[in-house]
Design a protein around this motif. Structure first.
Motif, PDB file in Angstrom:
ATOM      1  N   TYR A 116       0.827  -1.208   0.000  1.00 55.64           N
ATOM      2  CA  TYR A 116       0.000   0.000   0.000  1.00 55.64           C
ATOM      3  C   TYR A 116       0.865   1.264   0.000  1.00 55.64           C
ATOM      4  O   TYR A 116       0.418   2.317   0.420  1.00 55.64           O
ATOM      5  CB  TYR A 116      -0.913   0.029   1.226  1.00 55.64           C
ATOM      6  N   LYS A 117       2.102   1.178  -0.445  1.00 55.88           N
ATOM      7  CA  LYS A 117       2.997   2.334  -0.403  1.00 55.88           C
ATOM      8  C   LYS A 117       2.523   3.450  -1.331  1.00 55.88           C
ATOM      9  O   LYS A 117       1.933   3.200  -2.370  1.00 55.88           O
ATOM     10  CB  LYS A 117       4.416   1.918  -0.784  1.00 55.88           C
ATOM     11  N   ARG A 118       2.829   4.649  -0.928  1.00 55.34           N
ATOM     12  CA  ARG A 118       2.509   5.817  -1.756  1.00 55.34           C
ATOM     13  C   ARG A 118       3.625   6.066  -2.765  1.00 55.34           C
ATOM     14  O   ARG A 118       4.781   5.780  -2.495  1.00 55.34           O
ATOM     15  CB  ARG A 118       2.307   7.047  -0.893  1.00 55.34           C
ATOM     16  N   LEU A 119       3.234   6.611  -3.905  1.00 53.74           N
ATOM     17  CA  LEU A 119       4.139   7.024  -4.976  1.00 53.74           C
ATOM     18  C   LEU A 119       4.828   5.880  -5.721  1.00 53.74           C
ATOM     19  O   LEU A 119       5.466   6.113  -6.715  1.00 53.74           O
ATOM     20  CB  LEU A 119       5.205   8.007  -4.454  1.00 53.74           C
ATOM     21  N   GLN A 120       4.723   4.663  -5.229  1.00 52.75           N
ATOM     22  CA  GLN A 120       5.341   3.543  -5.943  1.00 52.75           C
ATOM     23  C   GLN A 120       4.542   2.275  -5.688  1.00 52.75           C
ATOM     24  O   GLN A 120       3.909   2.135  -4.651  1.00 52.75           O
ATOM     25  CB  GLN A 120       6.781   3.338  -5.496  1.00 52.75           C
ATOM     26  N   LYS A 121       4.571   1.383  -6.648  1.00 52.68           N
ATOM     27  CA  LYS A 121       3.928   0.082  -6.501  1.00 52.68           C
ATOM     28  C   LYS A 121       5.017  -0.940  -6.220  1.00 52.68           C
ATOM     29  O   LYS A 121       5.923  -1.125  -7.028  1.00 52.68           O
ATOM     30  CB  LYS A 121       3.154  -0.289  -7.762  1.00 52.68           C
ATOM     31  N   ALA A 163     -10.135  -8.624  -2.281  1.00 56.08           N
ATOM     32  CA  ALA A 163      -8.767  -8.106  -2.294  1.00 56.08           C
ATOM     33  C   ALA A 163      -8.843  -6.595  -2.446  1.00 56.08           C
ATOM     34  O   ALA A 163      -9.146  -6.085  -3.520  1.00 56.08           O
ATOM     35  CB  ALA A 163      -7.967  -8.737  -3.436  1.00 56.08           C
ATOM     36  N   HIS A 164      -8.597  -5.889  -1.390  1.00 57.90           N
ATOM     37  CA  HIS A 164      -8.858  -4.449  -1.323  1.00 57.90           C
ATOM     38  C   HIS A 164      -8.102  -3.627  -2.366  1.00 57.90           C
ATOM     39  O   HIS A 164      -8.671  -2.724  -2.972  1.00 57.90           O
ATOM     40  CB  HIS A 164      -8.530  -3.948   0.086  1.00 57.90           C
ATOM     41  N   ASN A 165      -6.828  -3.922  -2.593  1.00 55.10           N
ATOM     42  CA  ASN A 165      -6.017  -3.097  -3.479  1.00 55.10           C
ATOM     43  C   ASN A 165      -6.059  -3.632  -4.917  1.00 55.10           C
ATOM     44  O   ASN A 165      -5.472  -4.659  -5.219  1.00 55.10           O
ATOM     45  CB  ASN A 165      -4.573  -3.057  -2.985  1.00 55.10           C
ATOM     46  N   PRO A 166      -6.719  -2.923  -5.842  1.00 56.91           N
ATOM     47  CA  PRO A 166      -6.864  -3.417  -7.213  1.00 56.91           C
ATOM     48  C   PRO A 166      -5.583  -3.357  -8.036  1.00 56.91           C
ATOM     49  O   PRO A 166      -5.500  -3.974  -9.101  1.00 56.91           O
ATOM     50  CB  PRO A 166      -7.915  -2.483  -7.806  1.00 56.91           C
ATOM     51  N   ALA A 167      -4.572  -2.660  -7.562  1.00 55.74           N
ATOM     52  CA  ALA A 167      -3.332  -2.502  -8.335  1.00 55.74           C
ATOM     53  C   ALA A 167      -2.667  -3.841  -8.635  1.00 55.74           C
ATOM     54  O   ALA A 167      -1.870  -3.951  -9.566  1.00 55.74           O
ATOM     55  CB  ALA A 167      -2.357  -1.591  -7.585  1.00 55.74           C
TER      56      ALA A 167
END
Length: 190
Positions: free
Chosen positions: A71-76, A101-105
């Motif tokens: 869940y980091k900001r500015l980077q996956k 799965a909460h984070n769709p990225a």
């Protein structure tokens, strides 16, 4: 949730806020346990890297609790090889598999487990939406996120990404109405 759980089974998947409370004990104290106790008391079934078989139908529902590093900001952060299988196991194709799965990225990674349906959120529709362009910014501060809301397909997996009812750190939504998604699963005729 309590009212809904009195009439229907409710399955609760964890997201970044629960992860933050769980991993940040110094900052949040026992807030995670108190929150989870409230959720469970409502009648909801919390799925934390676990699954449950839906009664009377061959449906298996998985709940993924992603580590804070995803869940980091500015980077996956690239997902570690085997991370999902280590936390969820292999999906059984004798079931209709639903993954919360909460984070769709990480949809491409989720699809490698072959879930039939992934239910996701996190992006809130991109906070602000522009016609033809979609969501403008994600909570990880990514501009024009690929997954901002709607239906997405990867191999044999479908992801439904809700824009949700709430807001994120920036307390506004522009051209991005809140939504509650209702999905009807109709079994194939034999």
């Amino acid at each position: 949730m309590e009212k809904v759980a009195k009439k229907y089974p409710v399955y609760y998947g964890l997201g970044n806020h629960e992860a933050k409370m769980s991993w940040g004990r110094k900052r949040f104290g026992n807030l995670y346990e108190e929150y989870m106790d409230t959720i469970k008391a409502s009648g909801a079934i919390v799925l934390r890297n676990d699954f449950i078989d839906y009664p009377k139908e061959p449906i298996r529902i998985y709940g993924l609790d992603l580590s804070c590093r995803y869940y980091k900001r500015l980077q996956k952060t690239k997902m570690d090889e085997g991370y999902l299988e280590e936390n969820l196991g292999k999906m059984d194709n004798h079931y209709y598999n639903i993954l919360l799965a909460h984070n769709p990225a990480y949809f491409e990674d989720y699809a490698k487990l072959y879930p039939d349906l992934v239910l996701s959120g996190h992006v809130h529709g991109g906070l602000v939406r522009l016609p033809l362009l979609g969501g403008v910014i994600s909570p990880s501060l990514k501009l024009f996120p690929k997954y901002d809301g709607g239906k997405f397909v990867q191999v044999d997996s479908i992801m439904i990404l809700s824009r949700g009812l709430g807001i994120h750190s920036v307390e506004f939504r522009m051209w991005n109405p809140a939504e509650l998604v209702i999905i009807e699963i109709i079994p194939k005729e034999k």
